[in-house]
Design an enzyme around this catalytic site. Sequence first.
Site, PDB file in Angstrom:
ATOM      1  N   GLY A  12      14.484   4.813   9.287  1.00  0.00           N
ATOM      2  CA  GLY A  12      13.315   3.619   8.986  1.00  0.00           C
ATOM      3  C   GLY A  12      13.094   2.518   9.895  1.00  0.00           C
ATOM      4  N   SER A  13      13.316   2.928  11.279  1.00  0.00           N
ATOM      5  CA  SER A  13      12.884   2.152  12.327  1.00  0.00           C
ATOM      6  C   SER A  13      11.478   1.693  12.303  1.00  0.00           C
ATOM      7  CB  SER A  13      13.494   2.423  13.436  1.00  0.00           C
ATOM      8  OG  SER A  13      12.533   3.718  14.012  1.00  0.00           O
ATOM      9  N   ASN A  14      10.578   2.514  11.972  1.00  0.00           N
ATOM     10  CA  ASN A  14       9.172   1.985  11.789  1.00  0.00           C
ATOM     11  C   ASN A  14       9.078   1.222  10.640  1.00  0.00           C
ATOM     12  OD1 ASN A  14       7.041   3.525  13.513  1.00  0.00           O
ATOM     13  ND2 ASN A  14       8.567   5.054  13.203  1.00  0.00           N
ATOM     14  N   LEU A  87       5.938  15.913   0.299  1.00  0.00           N
ATOM     15  CA  LEU A  87       4.562  16.158   0.403  1.00  0.00           C
ATOM     16  C   LEU A  87       4.178  15.295  -1.143  1.00  0.00           C
ATOM     17  CD1 LEU A  87       2.143  17.369   1.487  1.00  0.00           C
ATOM     18  CD2 LEU A  87       2.451  19.419   0.283  1.00  0.00           C
ATOM     19  N   ASN A 102      -0.196   7.730   7.361  1.00  0.00           N
ATOM     20  CA  ASN A 102       0.986   8.604   7.552  1.00  0.00           C
ATOM     21  C   ASN A 102       1.078   8.276   9.243  1.00  0.00           C
ATOM     22  OD1 ASN A 102       3.305   9.904   7.943  1.00  0.00           O
ATOM     23  ND2 ASN A 102       2.052  11.784   8.427  1.00  0.00           N
ATOM     24  N   HIS A 104       2.426  10.437  12.597  1.00  0.00           N
ATOM     25  CA  HIS A 104       2.863  11.789  13.132  1.00  0.00           C
ATOM     26  C   HIS A 104       3.272  11.588  14.458  1.00  0.00           C
ATOM     27  CE1 HIS A 104       4.121  15.900  12.659  1.00  0.00           C
ATOM     28  NE2 HIS A 104       3.649  15.981  13.942  1.00  0.00           N
TER      29      HIS A 104
END
Length: 203
Positions: A12-14, A87, A102, A104
């Site tokens: 969860g750093s983002n 998903l 999202n 990636h």
Amino acid sequence: MIRLAILASGSGSNAENIVKYFSHSDAVEVAAIISNKADAYVLERAKYLRVPSYVMSRADMVGTDKLLNLLRELKTDWVILAGFLVLLPESIVNEYDGKILNIHPSLLPKFGGKGMYGDKVHEAVVAAHEKESGITIHTIDTNYDQGTTVFQAKIRVEPLDNAEKVAQKVHALEYKFYPKVIEDMILGRDFERVVAVEPIGKD
Ligand code: GRF
């Protein structure tokens, strides 16, 4: 206020970076962090960031309407995926059409798809002797890592870079750009769609 729900399965750093970015915003707020893993470190972060958090099993997320109902209860306007490995069912994708983003850690369509997440992506990039990598931010549909690309940023992969080094450079791009792109998308601003942060060689 425009309300975001962040969905995350791991560290969860983002997620933390996004919460901090919007903590002083007068237009956007993070309403909740939702995880499919009860032991994900993102839930610890939610606690110290004082963001309400929820845990729901993957089976409940994909096989029932519980997640859709929770998003509705939270009055979620946009859904932000940040290291989220489930998903999403069609019912959610349809309800939040174009409003699920999202990130990636590669230049999609390269190194995307089922099973391509985390360090596996960077290991594959190094094994393929790629000269560049980066991030892709995209809206989602019902396939892994597809949908519409809204932003890419690139870094150069040096010949001696290992997967860890590439991961480090790509993470830096994620922190720098994801919150800003989320904000620009939500507020309907124009923004540059492809950015080369380091000079990319011609070869
Ligand atoms: C990031 O590299 C993101 O691009 C990918 O999963 C990773 C999550 O890292 N989808 P963190 O949980 O935000 O630290």
